[in-house]
Scaffold this motif. Sequence first.
Motif, short mmCIF file in Angstrom:
data_model
loop_
_atom_site.label_atom_id
_atom_site.label_comp_id
_atom_site.label_asym_id
_atom_site.label_seq_id
_atom_site.Cartn_x
_atom_site.Cartn_y
_atom_site.Cartn_z
N GLU A 1 -1.06 5.57 8.74
CA GLU A 1 -2.27 5.02 8.13
C GLU A 1 -2.14 3.52 7.91
N MET A 2 -0.96 3.10 7.50
CA MET A 2 -0.73 1.67 7.27
C MET A 2 -0.87 0.88 8.57
N LEU B 1 -0.46 4.70 1.32
CA LEU B 1 -0.66 5.01 2.74
C LEU B 1 0.65 5.41 3.40
N ARG C 1 -6.78 -2.72 12.02
CA ARG C 1 -8.23 -2.82 11.90
C ARG C 1 -8.68 -3.84 10.87
N GLU C 2 -7.96 -3.92 9.75
CA GLU C 2 -8.41 -4.75 8.64
C GLU C 2 -7.76 -6.13 8.59
N TRP D 1 -4.47 0.57 9.41
CA TRP D 1 -5.12 -0.33 8.45
C TRP D 1 -4.79 -1.79 8.77
N ARG E 1 0.85 -1.20 0.00
CA ARG E 1 0.00 0.00 0.00
C ARG E 1 0.88 1.25 0.00
#
Length: 382
Positions: free
Chosen positions: A331-332, A327, A338-339, A335, A324
């Motif tokens: 942010e990474m 990001l 959470r993901e 992510w 990614r």
Amino acid sequence: MIVSKLPNVGTTIFTTMSQLAAQTGALNLSQGFPDFDGPQALREAVGRHVMAGHNQYAPMTGLPALREQVAAKISRSYGRSVDMDSEVTITPGATEAIFCAVQALVRPGDEVIVFDPCYDSYEPSVELAGGRCVHVPLALPDFAIDWQRLQDAISPRTRLIILNSPHNPSGARISSAELAQLAALIREREIYLISDEVYEHLVFDGVQHASVLAHEELYQRAFVVSSFGKTYHVTGWKTGYVVAPPALSAELRKVHQFVTFCGITPLQWALADYMSAHPEHVAELPAFYQTKRDLFCDLLKGSRFQFKRTPGTYFQLADYSAIRDDLNDVEMSLWLTREHGVATIPVSVFYQSPPKDLRLVRFCFAKREDTLRQAADKLCRV
């Protein structure tokens, strides 16, 4: 209204990511602590000493039996003979030791050189002493000292340089040759050192840790800080120590006695007992953590993360550009938590001014084998 003395300080990223991991049920490879206990004999010793009545104040400088064991370990590890009474001070954690050392040395207007990325407690300690941090970025990709930038950063106001080896977050190590180079650079100047060596025994691939304790010239102007919590897998005990020449130790103790006065008594007794009975623990630690590093890295070979095996600490950096690149690392990290169910730490938070193209996150592999396997399985699916 209260005017904050630390207006730029908020909740640390370590607390933030651990809280997010707990909220989301993610595997927590962010904050640097083991998910396994310290040695059973060490833990049992605490209860024994609590029941034996060792529950009142320890001496301000630390329990004599523990200071004796620290001195013996230093002699075995680095060949330096230190006086347990005048050079060894037990503190409630390495962070407190660093804080007290900074307060003992830094005066209003002084400059303190730190190497970015650096641990987040350094700058607040300097600011509270009235000093100013001068940030010198380490050279990528190996996080090595840029000697020209360091030389350029030194000014008549430079009072202190803070070293960290093995280095958090990168795991990079300072060599004996680099310590000699540093000694030559500051030889004619009144510049002191804090050497943060809390990961001193987490060094891999058969390389020996280059400690300031083993460098005669640098030690004469240094506070060398270490951690029982890191070495014995008991970070929650918040017990560390600082070793310094007598004159510097005396100044540190003037501050320490009015910050906490002393460390927790039964923990000090337990550590002294265990160090005396099990001196082999320190010698076995590199192989113990290298096994975990190699397992984690071998499992990540099937992922899209790019990395080189860390040379020290229990942290592994990984580049996520192939996953990614859109990001930033904060942010990474959010992510991934959470993901994908794995909490990590963004490396940019260790910088004053992070490189714009930095795409690195930090994983802690001080975890049980099943935790590392579960985390790697999730990361390989990203």
